[in-house]
Scaffold this motif. Structure first.
Motif, mmCIF file in Angstrom:
data_model
loop_
_atom_site.group_PDB
_atom_site.id
_atom_site.type_symbol
_atom_site.label_atom_id
_atom_site.label_comp_id
_atom_site.label_asym_id
_atom_site.label_seq_id
_atom_site.Cartn_x
_atom_site.Cartn_y
_atom_site.Cartn_z
ATOM 1 N N PRO A 353 24.355 17.174 -13.727
ATOM 2 C CA PRO A 353 23.355 17.225 -14.807
ATOM 3 C C PRO A 353 22.312 16.121 -14.644
ATOM 4 O O PRO A 353 22.379 15.080 -15.289
ATOM 5 N N ALA A 354 21.348 16.339 -13.760
ATOM 6 C CA ALA A 354 20.390 15.279 -13.438
ATOM 7 C C ALA A 354 19.109 15.892 -12.901
ATOM 8 O O ALA A 354 19.052 17.065 -12.529
ATOM 9 N N TYR A 355 18.050 15.057 -12.872
ATOM 10 C CA TYR A 355 16.797 15.470 -12.236
ATOM 11 C C TYR A 355 16.965 15.499 -10.720
ATOM 12 O O TYR A 355 16.311 16.268 -10.022
ATOM 13 N N GLY A 356 17.824 14.629 -10.221
ATOM 14 C CA GLY A 356 18.102 14.572 -8.796
ATOM 15 C C GLY A 356 19.365 13.765 -8.593
ATOM 16 O O GLY A 356 19.821 13.071 -9.504
ATOM 17 N N PHE A 357 19.960 13.890 -7.419
ATOM 18 C CA PHE A 357 21.111 13.040 -7.129
ATOM 19 C C PHE A 357 21.275 12.912 -5.628
ATOM 20 O O PHE A 357 20.742 13.687 -4.838
ATOM 21 N N ASN A 358 22.032 11.896 -5.260
ATOM 22 C CA ASN A 358 22.302 11.584 -3.866
ATOM 23 C C ASN A 358 23.799 11.743 -3.640
ATOM 24 O O ASN A 358 24.597 11.118 -4.327
ATOM 25 N N SER A 359 24.177 12.580 -2.700
ATOM 26 C CA SER A 359 25.587 12.817 -2.421
ATOM 27 C C SER A 359 25.922 12.269 -1.044
ATOM 28 O O SER A 359 25.251 12.593 -0.064
ATOM 29 N N GLN A 360 26.964 11.450 -0.983
ATOM 30 C CA GLN A 360 27.408 10.864 0.281
ATOM 31 C C GLN A 360 28.901 11.121 0.437
ATOM 32 O O GLN A 360 29.713 10.579 -0.305
ATOM 33 N N ASP A 361 29.246 11.988 1.367
ATOM 34 C CA ASP A 361 30.650 12.257 1.674
ATOM 35 C C ASP A 361 31.003 11.521 2.954
ATOM 36 O O ASP A 361 30.494 11.849 4.032
#
Length: 642
Positions: A353-361
């Motif tokens: 639930p955001a305008y944008g996000f950064n995902s790091q796996d």
């Protein structure tokens, strides 16, 4: 709306759009590389799944000439041990429900009891002041809190490990029983509407022909293996499950390891293979199945629509606001950018639930080279807002192991000085604003004189009057308010955010990205004002953060030069192509479409179908097994969504 002829006007097709980018700041590493190598994904032109790790595939990637790169990408996605089997909600709910009937063994109870005694002795020593560990003050040491949170290794106690092994064993046995009985789909179908674990088992029993009470009694007295024998599963399969569950703790209970094992054990000649060999045997068929499923989804049409291609280049234009070193670092890490023309990214997997996000796996926070990196962006009202979002999400990148203790100490001192400075500026500007409302020019002048005092001189030797340039005082006041709320951790904004939780990351995780918004977008034409507001943070960014990025870049460049991927290696073991059938029954030649095991196809199709299901676990069952889920292993390194 009515046209001139009185007929209703047909709605105009809406094309994905992003605000036109502002003039590029840096072309040292062209952002167009992201488009040319299929790293930018636009909604309606890309299929996005998040059944564990995020996978975004656009039509161009599926073209036969791009298959080597796609295989390399999928190989990383299907082998990285970043996502735990229990990180997927339905897996946790179903396996937790089944395992809830198995009591913890006496061996584990004894291990837990010994551990509790050790903890009690340690706590007693700490009370006496003998071995008291250093605690982190998130206000005085925000940078240290951020780094240590990222580097923290989970301490898996014996009970969690045993419960996790039991849960996966029960899940695999029931899944195998369902398959052997001829049922299609996923066990989630049996869980739909189940009010509790017993209800779920009863639903399974109705389909598979076993008595609920006998199932529960067997689980309590004979454990998972006893349940498997009750279900009529052969000893060879039970032994394979036992080997897998003994191996999984070392693999962080990897979702990929479980999926690859399920496929690998059905490959010819693998029924009696070792566990690692079985896991490896499932990787290639899984890749083949995924490519086939995605090609079928686009009807073997690999053309990117002009509207999508146009938007890809517009998004790439926004990446030019990043410093070239960071842009190239993100590229060499394999970062992919996903864009939606909607106002938020919540409707896209994994539904943040955001305008944008950064995902790091990442498998380990001290090694990012094998990680999966995604940046999700939504549409904004104007070019500046879009550029701010890109700058923000891109600056969540950090390699915590490369930051030294000395740098952490220096950063925290500078950041604390900024805290005190911003609090002083906030008080002065509050005073100025009250005077402004009263028309009190004398007090306003007094505030400006105080701002020009020696203690506010920047490291470059500039006073307030030099730093504000032609900006109005009201503009400066608003920037002080913004900096006070967003660029120092001791603010009401962060005290009432998820970052305030004791078990969550330091607010510093947000400070650097919000600083980047100002540095590269809002105040890019007035760096003196930014330095006046937060001289310490400017030094942290220029002398610690960016050198850290450059060091990562150098290492990535060296790795890229030494490890050129070989397409033959990526496709090793892939059989000759099968062709989709045309209506007349003749094969339509589609180069590069490999032959795959029918069960692997089913698994891939099921994997795609489960993407939506995993995001929406059955609420009744999930609510009943909340306690059990808390005792299952979840990988803390998996996908920090920031």
């Amino acid at each position: 709306m009515q046209a001139q002829n009185g007929q209703p006007e047909q709605p105009t097709a809406i094309e994905p759009q992003v605000a036109a980018p502002l003039p590029p700041l840096d072309e040292d590493f062209p952002a167009s590389h992201f488009v040319d190598n299929n790293r930018i994904h636009v909604e309606f032109g890309t299929h996005i799944t998040a059944n564990g790790n995020i996978i975004a595939i656009n039509a161009a990637e599926l073209a036969p000439e791009n298959e080597p790169n796609l295989r390399q990408k999928l190989h990383k996605s299907f082998t990285i041990n970043s996502s735990s089997f229990f990180d997927m909600p339905m897996n946790a709910a179903i396996s937790g429900a089944l395992a809830s009937f198995i009591p913890v063994s006496q061996e584990t109870k004894q291990a837990m009891r010994a551990r509790q005694i050790t903890d009690w002795i340690r706590e007693d020593d700490e009370t006496a002041g003998l071995t008291a560990p250093a605690t982190i003050d998130k206000i005085r040491e925000p940078f240290r809190a951020m780094i240590e949170h990222r580097m923290k290794k989970p301490d898996i106690d014996p009970q969690i490990q045993e419960m996790s092994k039991n849960a996966i064993s029960m899940y695999l046995m029931m899944d195998e029983a369902v398959r052997r009985a001829g049922y299609s789909g996923h066990m989630a179908q049996f869980a739909r509407g189940a009010a509790n674990p017993r209800d779920f088992v009863t639903r399974l029993g109705d389909k598979l022909g076993f008595d609920t009470d006998r199932f529960i009694d067997t689980a309590r007295t004979e454990g998972a293996m006893g349940v498997g024998r009750m279900m009529g599963l052969d000893e060879q399969f039970l032994a394979s499950v036992g080997q897998l569950t003994e191996r999984l703790p070392d693999l962080k209970f990897s979702a990929n390891a479980v999926a690859n094992w399920q496929i690998g054990r059905r490959m010819p000649g693998m029924q009696f293979a070792g566990v690692d060999e079985t896991i490896n045997a499932g990787i290639e068929p899984r890749i083949n199945a995924k490519i086939m499923a995605e090609r079928m989804a686009v009807n073997y049409n690999y053309t990117v629509p002009p509207a999508i291609k146009k938007t890809q280049y517009e998004v790439a234009g926004l990446l030019n606001y990043l410093p070239s070193e960071l842009r190239e670092t993100l590229y060499l890490l394999g970062t992919e950018v996903v864009y939606t023309p909607e106002g938020t990214v919540q409707h896209l997997p994994p539904h943040a639930p955001a305008y944008g996000f950064n995902s790091q796996d990442v498998e380990s926070p001290d090694n990012l080279h094998n990680g999966l990196f995604h940046i999700f962006l939504s549409a904004k009202d104007d070019a500046e807002a879009s550029a701010r979002l890109v700058a923000h999400e891109s600056h969540h990148f950090i390699a915590p192991a490369s930051i030294t203790k000395q740098e952490i100490g220096i950063a925290d001192e500078l950041l604390y000085d900024d805290q005190l400075r911003l609090k002083a500026l906030e008080e002065l500007m509050d005073k100025w604003q009250v005077a402004e409302g009263k028309g009190d020019r004398a007090t306003q002048k007094q505030v400006i004189d105080e701002l020009n005092r020696d203690e506010f001189i920047t490291s470059s030797g500039k006073r307030f009057s030099d730093s504000i340039s032609n900006a109005e005082m009201l503009t400066f006041r608003n920037m002080v308010k913004h900096a006070y709320d967003r660029l120092q951790v001791d603010s009401e904004y962060y005290h009432h955010s998820p970052y305030a939780s004791s078990d969550y990351n330091s607010p510093m995780t947000e400070v650097i990205p919000r600083f980047a918004e100002l540095k590269y977008v809002r105040l890019r034409e007035n760096p003196e004002m930014l330095e006046f507001l937060t001289p310490g943070l400017c030094k942290v960014y220029d002398e610690i953060y960016m050198p850290h990025v450059r060091n990562q870049l150098q290492e990535l460049r060296q790795r890229a030069a030494l490890q050129q991927p070989q397409p033959e290696e990526l496709q090793a073991g892939a059989p000759q192509a099968i062709q989709p059938q045309q209506p007349g029954g003749e094969a339509a030649p589609v180069p590069g479409t490999p032959v795959i095991d029918a069960e692997a196809v089913r698994d891939a199709q099921q994997e795609v179908a489960m993407d939506a299901v995993q995001d929406k676990p059955d609420t009744k069952l999930a609510a009943q097994v909340t306690t059990a889920e808390k005792g299952l292993y979840h990988n803390p390194d998996h996908g920090p969504l920031i």
